[in-house]
Design a protein around this motif. Sequence first.
Motif, PDB file in Angstrom:
ATOM      1  N   GLY A  25      48.345  46.454  38.370  1.00  7.99           N
ATOM      2  CA  GLY A  25      46.955  46.106  38.608  1.00  7.99           C
ATOM      3  C   GLY A  25      46.636  45.630  39.996  1.00  7.99           C
ATOM      4  O   GLY A  25      46.499  46.424  40.903  1.00  7.99           O
ATOM      5  N   ASP A  26      46.539  44.341  40.145  1.00  9.12           N
ATOM      6  CA  ASP A  26      45.963  43.774  41.338  1.00  9.12           C
ATOM      7  C   ASP A  26      46.693  42.493  41.708  1.00  9.12           C
ATOM      8  O   ASP A  26      47.609  42.058  41.013  1.00  9.12           O
ATOM      9  N   VAL A  27      46.272  41.893  42.789  1.00 10.68           N
ATOM     10  CA  VAL A  27      46.753  40.586  43.215  1.00 10.68           C
ATOM     11  C   VAL A  27      45.519  39.728  43.394  1.00 10.68           C
ATOM     12  O   VAL A  27      44.570  40.126  44.077  1.00 10.68           O
ATOM     13  N   LYS A  28      45.513  38.561  42.750  1.00  3.34           N
ATOM     14  CA  LYS A  28      44.340  37.691  42.780  1.00  3.34           C
ATOM     15  C   LYS A  28      44.654  36.377  43.481  1.00  3.34           C
ATOM     16  O   LYS A  28      45.751  35.844  43.350  1.00  3.34           O
ATOM     17  N   VAL A  29      43.657  35.871  44.205  1.00  4.06           N
ATOM     18  CA  VAL A  29      43.784  34.633  44.957  1.00  4.06           C
ATOM     19  C   VAL A  29      42.867  33.590  44.316  1.00  4.06           C
ATOM     20  O   VAL A  29      41.678  33.855  44.100  1.00  4.06           O
ATOM     21  N   PHE A  30      43.440  32.418  44.027  1.00  2.37           N
ATOM     22  CA  PHE A  30      42.715  31.350  43.357  1.00  2.37           C
ATOM     23  C   PHE A  30      42.673  30.093  44.219  1.00  2.37           C
ATOM     24  O   PHE A  30      43.567  29.871  45.049  1.00  2.37           O
ATOM     25  N   THR A  31      41.674  29.252  43.984  1.00  2.00           N
ATOM     26  CA  THR A  31      41.574  27.959  44.649  1.00  2.00           C
ATOM     27  C   THR A  31      42.469  26.958  43.925  1.00  2.00           C
ATOM     28  O   THR A  31      43.004  27.251  42.852  1.00  2.00           O
ATOM     29  N   SER A  32      42.570  25.769  44.469  1.00  3.58           N
ATOM     30  CA  SER A  32      43.361  24.715  43.827  1.00  3.58           C
ATOM     31  C   SER A  32      42.757  24.289  42.492  1.00  3.58           C
ATOM     32  O   SER A  32      43.450  23.775  41.629  1.00  3.58           O
ATOM     33  N   SER A  33      41.453  24.544  42.299  1.00  9.37           N
ATOM     34  CA  SER A  33      40.801  24.220  41.028  1.00  9.37           C
ATOM     35  C   SER A  33      40.794  25.415  40.072  1.00  9.37           C
ATOM     36  O   SER A  33      40.025  25.449  39.124  1.00  9.37           O
ATOM     37  N   GLN A  34      41.653  26.408  40.340  1.00  8.12           N
ATOM     38  CA  GLN A  34      41.865  27.577  39.485  1.00  8.12           C
ATOM     39  C   GLN A  34      40.669  28.513  39.399  1.00  8.12           C
ATOM     40  O   GLN A  34      40.519  29.258  38.443  1.00  8.12           O
ATOM     41  N   GLY A  45      40.089  46.914  49.639  1.00  9.17           N
ATOM     42  CA  GLY A  45      40.016  48.311  49.210  1.00  9.17           C
ATOM     43  C   GLY A  45      41.396  48.930  49.066  1.00  9.17           C
ATOM     44  O   GLY A  45      41.553  50.143  49.211  1.00  9.17           O
ATOM     45  N   HIS A  46      42.402  48.115  48.779  1.00 12.12           N
ATOM     46  CA  HIS A  46      43.785  48.585  48.682  1.00 12.12           C
ATOM     47  C   HIS A  46      44.118  48.929  47.230  1.00 12.12           C
ATOM     48  O   HIS A  46      43.770  48.187  46.322  1.00 12.12           O
ATOM     49  N   GLN A  47      44.803  50.035  47.031  1.00  6.86           N
ATOM     50  CA  GLN A  47      45.256  50.438  45.700  1.00  6.86           C
ATOM     51  C   GLN A  47      46.746  50.150  45.568  1.00  6.86           C
ATOM     52  O   GLN A  47      47.545  50.655  46.355  1.00  6.86           O
ATOM     53  N   PHE A  48      47.099  49.343  44.585  1.00  2.11           N
ATOM     54  CA  PHE A  48      48.502  49.039  44.313  1.00  2.11           C
ATOM     55  C   PHE A  48      49.040  49.993  43.259  1.00  2.11           C
ATOM     56  O   PHE A  48      48.301  50.466  42.405  1.00  2.11           O
ATOM     57  N   LEU A  63      51.703  38.457  51.478  1.00  6.73           N
ATOM     58  CA  LEU A  63      52.636  39.575  51.481  1.00  6.73           C
ATOM     59  C   LEU A  63      52.897  39.982  50.044  1.00  6.73           C
ATOM     60  O   LEU A  63      53.082  39.120  49.180  1.00  6.73           O
ATOM     61  N   VAL A  64      52.879  41.298  49.802  1.00  2.00           N
ATOM     62  CA  VAL A  64      53.026  41.815  48.440  1.00  2.00           C
ATOM     63  C   VAL A  64      54.052  42.947  48.426  1.00  2.00           C
ATOM     64  O   VAL A  64      53.943  43.904  49.195  1.00  2.00           O
ATOM     65  N   ALA A  65      55.026  42.830  47.514  1.00  2.00           N
ATOM     66  CA  ALA A  65      55.968  43.916  47.261  1.00  2.00           C
ATOM     67  C   ALA A  65      55.373  44.801  46.176  1.00  2.00           C
ATOM     68  O   ALA A  65      54.959  44.312  45.128  1.00  2.00           O
ATOM     69  N   ASP A  66      55.293  46.094  46.423  1.00  2.72           N
ATOM     70  CA  ASP A  66      54.773  47.044  45.450  1.00  2.72           C
ATOM     71  C   ASP A  66      55.960  47.826  44.895  1.00  2.72           C
ATOM     72  O   ASP A  66      56.536  48.674  45.572  1.00  2.72           O
ATOM     73  N   GLU A  67      56.318  47.510  43.649  1.00  2.00           N
ATOM     74  CA  GLU A  67      57.507  48.082  43.027  1.00  2.00           C
ATOM     75  C   GLU A  67      57.407  49.600  42.890  1.00  2.00           C
ATOM     76  O   GLU A  67      58.367  50.326  43.143  1.00  2.00           O
ATOM     77  N   GLN A  68      56.259  50.105  42.494  1.00  3.51           N
ATOM     78  CA  GLN A  68      56.095  51.543  42.272  1.00  3.51           C
ATOM     79  C   GLN A  68      56.042  52.325  43.582  1.00  3.51           C
ATOM     80  O   GLN A  68      56.645  53.385  43.702  1.00  3.51           O
ATOM     81  N   ARG A  69      55.343  51.809  44.564  1.00  5.12           N
ATOM     82  CA  ARG A  69      55.185  52.528  45.834  1.00  5.12           C
ATOM     83  C   ARG A  69      56.326  52.259  46.809  1.00  5.12           C
ATOM     84  O   ARG A  69      56.375  52.846  47.890  1.00  5.12           O
ATOM     85  N   ARG A  70      57.201  51.293  46.458  1.00  2.63           N
ATOM     86  CA  ARG A  70      58.370  50.960  47.272  1.00  2.63           C
ATOM     87  C   ARG A  70      57.994  50.507  48.673  1.00  2.63           C
ATOM     88  O   ARG A  70      58.572  50.947  49.672  1.00  2.63           O
ATOM     89  N   THR A  71      57.001  49.631  48.740  1.00  2.00           N
ATOM     90  CA  THR A  71      56.510  49.138  50.024  1.00  2.00           C
ATOM     91  C   THR A  71      56.312  47.626  49.978  1.00  2.00           C
ATOM     92  O   THR A  71      56.308  47.015  48.909  1.00  2.00           O
ATOM     93  N   VAL A  72      56.126  47.055  51.163  1.00  2.00           N
ATOM     94  CA  VAL A  72      55.677  45.671  51.296  1.00  2.00           C
ATOM     95  C   VAL A  72      54.512  45.691  52.277  1.00  2.00           C
ATOM     96  O   VAL A  72      54.628  46.226  53.385  1.00  2.00           O
ATOM     97  N   HIS A  73      53.377  45.135  51.840  1.00  2.00           N
ATOM     98  CA  HIS A  73      52.182  45.069  52.682  1.00  2.00           C
ATOM     99  C   HIS A  73      51.843  43.624  53.014  1.00  2.00           C
ATOM    100  O   HIS A  73      52.054  42.726  52.198  1.00  2.00           O
ATOM    101  N   LEU A  74      51.286  43.432  54.202  1.00  2.00           N
ATOM    102  CA  LEU A  74      50.779  42.142  54.637  1.00  2.00           C
ATOM    103  C   LEU A  74      49.258  42.214  54.652  1.00  2.00           C
ATOM    104  O   LEU A  74      48.688  43.163  55.204  1.00  2.00           O
ATOM    105  N   PHE A  75      48.626  41.243  54.032  1.00  2.00           N
ATOM    106  CA  PHE A  75      47.172  41.164  53.975  1.00  2.00           C
ATOM    107  C   PHE A  75      46.745  39.931  54.760  1.00  2.00           C
ATOM    108  O   PHE A  75      46.838  38.813  54.266  1.00  2.00           O
ATOM    109  N   PRO A  76      46.283  40.139  56.014  1.00  2.00           N
ATOM    110  CA  PRO A  76      45.893  38.997  56.839  1.00  2.00           C
ATOM    111  C   PRO A  76      44.588  38.384  56.340  1.00  2.00           C
ATOM    112  O   PRO A  76      43.814  39.034  55.635  1.00  2.00           O
ATOM    113  N   GLU A  77      44.371  37.139  56.729  1.00  3.85           N
ATOM    114  CA  GLU A  77      43.129  36.483  56.332  1.00  3.85           C
ATOM    115  C   GLU A  77      41.922  37.263  56.855  1.00  3.85           C
ATOM    116  O   GLU A  77      40.925  37.405  56.183  1.00  3.85           O
ATOM    117  N   HIS A  78      42.056  37.771  58.075  1.00  2.00           N
ATOM    118  CA  HIS A  78      41.001  38.585  58.687  1.00  2.00           C
ATOM    119  C   HIS A  78      41.640  39.857  59.228  1.00  2.00           C
ATOM    120  O   HIS A  78      42.682  39.804  59.857  1.00  2.00           O
TER     121      HIS A  78
END
Length: 123
Positions: A25-34, A45-48, A63-78
């Motif tokens: 699916g996806d990777v989700k980012v949460f605040t400290s208050s969930q 717009g990235h497809q995992f 940084l995310v390891a994608d098991e199926q695509r055999r890659t590691v991507h970096l997602f910068p803040e900007h």
Amino acid sequence: VPNLQGPRYVSPAPKGGFVVSEECGDVKVFTSSQKLLWSLSSKYGHQFGNPAGVCVDVEGSILVADEQRRTVHLFPEHGAPVCLVSTGLRRPVGVTCSSFGHLFVADAGENCVKVFKYRVRPP
């Protein structure tokens, strides 16, 4: 945190938040208050294929390891995502990084940990 689609890996993020990868699916980012801030798919717009290990570096990039695509991507803040590793991985499942710019990838397909340098200068 309810309503996740097969949560797999979790990592702390800056400011007390956290990052969760979801199986097939996806990777989700949460605040400290969930509270959900965003998902990487919607923000970038990235497809995992099958996101697995996640971590956050000293600059706040995810940084995310994608098991199926055999890659590691970096997602910068900007800015746009950057593919850090696109070859040499059989089944990347875990990922973490050091404050000196080293990327550690647990490759379950080869039963080893691979080490990469992804930043020229330490912070």
